[in-house]
Motif scaffolding. Structure first.
Motif, mmCIF file in Angstrom:
data_model
loop_
_atom_site.group_PDB
_atom_site.id
_atom_site.type_symbol
_atom_site.label_atom_id
_atom_site.label_comp_id
_atom_site.label_asym_id
_atom_site.label_seq_id
_atom_site.Cartn_x
_atom_site.Cartn_y
_atom_site.Cartn_z
ATOM 1 N N GLN A 164 0.687 -1.246 -0.154
ATOM 2 C CA GLN A 164 0.054 0.189 0.014
ATOM 3 C C GLN A 164 0.856 1.411 -0.131
ATOM 4 O O GLN A 164 0.326 2.230 0.181
ATOM 5 C CB GLN A 164 -1.004 -0.058 1.197
ATOM 6 N N GLY A 165 2.133 1.075 0.049
ATOM 7 C CA GLY A 165 3.005 1.951 -0.175
ATOM 8 C C GLY A 165 3.375 2.790 1.263
ATOM 9 O O GLY A 165 3.823 4.028 1.454
ATOM 10 N N LEU A 166 3.158 2.318 2.326
ATOM 11 C CA LEU A 166 3.358 2.601 3.795
ATOM 12 C C LEU A 166 4.699 2.451 3.942
ATOM 13 O O LEU A 166 5.100 3.182 5.086
ATOM 14 C CB LEU A 166 2.481 2.209 4.746
ATOM 15 N N LEU A 167 5.378 1.290 3.614
ATOM 16 C CA LEU A 167 6.802 1.072 4.137
ATOM 17 C C LEU A 167 7.398 0.948 2.707
ATOM 18 O O LEU A 167 7.009 0.531 1.605
ATOM 19 C CB LEU A 167 6.487 -0.361 4.823
ATOM 20 N N ILE A 168 9.009 1.135 2.843
ATOM 21 C CA ILE A 168 9.641 0.771 1.948
ATOM 22 C C ILE A 168 10.755 -0.261 2.540
ATOM 23 O O ILE A 168 11.271 -0.035 3.685
ATOM 24 C CB ILE A 168 10.419 2.260 1.468
ATOM 25 N N SER A 169 11.259 -1.179 1.803
ATOM 26 C CA SER A 169 12.163 -2.028 1.925
ATOM 27 C C SER A 169 13.230 -2.149 1.047
ATOM 28 O O SER A 169 13.072 -1.903 -0.148
ATOM 29 C CB SER A 169 11.376 -3.435 2.119
ATOM 30 N N GLU A 170 14.671 -2.274 1.433
ATOM 31 C CA GLU A 170 15.536 -2.852 0.311
ATOM 32 C C GLU A 170 15.449 -4.481 0.460
ATOM 33 O O GLU A 170 14.651 -4.817 1.008
ATOM 34 C CB GLU A 170 16.927 -2.608 0.885
#
Lengths: 125, 125
Positions: free
Chosen positions: B34-40
């Motif tokens: 949902q675009g709330l978190l970013i991860s590598e």
DNA sequence: CTTGCCTTTGACGTTAACGTCAGGTTTTAG
DNA sequence: CTAAAACCTGACGTTAACGTCAAAGGCAAG
């Protein structure tokens, strides 16, 4: 003014109940299906409610807003209708009360968080 | 302690984030979707989050409990990340604040109704 | 009689935040 | 090395309170 109009009150059709309570007729039929409302039927099969159904529907809306399910409301309806309650019902009442109170606290905390951000962003154009 | 571990902080996998925040890994993946978190991603494709993701997830939970949708949270995230807000965002913040306040009032009213009934049924065994 | 609004039953559609399963890869503990 | 635990993508399932559409009857006015 028919013979059936006694002290019990006038009988109203579903549309009038819905308009007076500010909900859809679909909602009223749903409540009846869930056992929250009772209706007589006209000879042609139309639902006829007692006028206090309007008050009941408003009450249901309030309980729904508080997070109670129609099932739970149905289980607790006797507490209003008859004033009598058994141990289970009293426990459910307190459980729902506590749940709502916890929800209020959660909402208040979220509100405080938002107010913080609003204060910061307002002073931080 | 690799070269990539700079002041940015240690990177953690999804399970650790989920456990620390008290949610399921499914929820964390959903938040990212949902675009709330970013991860590598690790070379093998596993998600790697910064440890402040835990704080974020807890915050999301609080906002969800307050009735905000993931879409709305995503729209308001820049208010936290950058501290910068435009007119639309400030309007949304106030709208949500007002909506939550109204909800608190509704819940409080429902709470009072339940407390009435509890008082009656307790003195009316 | 017919126009138009109200009502009926029945049944499928909606929404949000996940749960849950399947089938496969990866990391870790021993 | 190997078994367990953790991770991946993809996709269908869940829930509650209705919304919405279909097809058909019912009811006062003109």
């Amino acid at each position: 003014m028919t013979v059936t109009e006694t002290a019990a009150g006038r009988l109203v059709r579903i549309g009038e109940v819905a308009r007076a309570a500010g909900v859809s007729t679909r909602a009223v039929r749903y409540y009846e299906q869930q056992g929250l409302l009772i209706s007589e039927r006209s000879p042609s099969g139309q639902r006829l409610y007692r006028q206090d159904a309007v008050t009941l529907v408003r009450f249901f809306q309030q309980m729904f807003a508080a997070g109670l399910t129609s099932r739970r409301i149905a289980e607790l309806l006797p507490c209003w209708d008859s004033g009598h309650t058994d141990a289970d019902q009293r426990a459910m009442l307190r459980a729902e009360r506590d749940r709502i109170q916890a929800k209020v606290d959660d909402l208040q905390a979220a509100l405080d968080r938002l107010d913080e951000v609003i204060a910061i962003t307002d002073t931080h154009p």
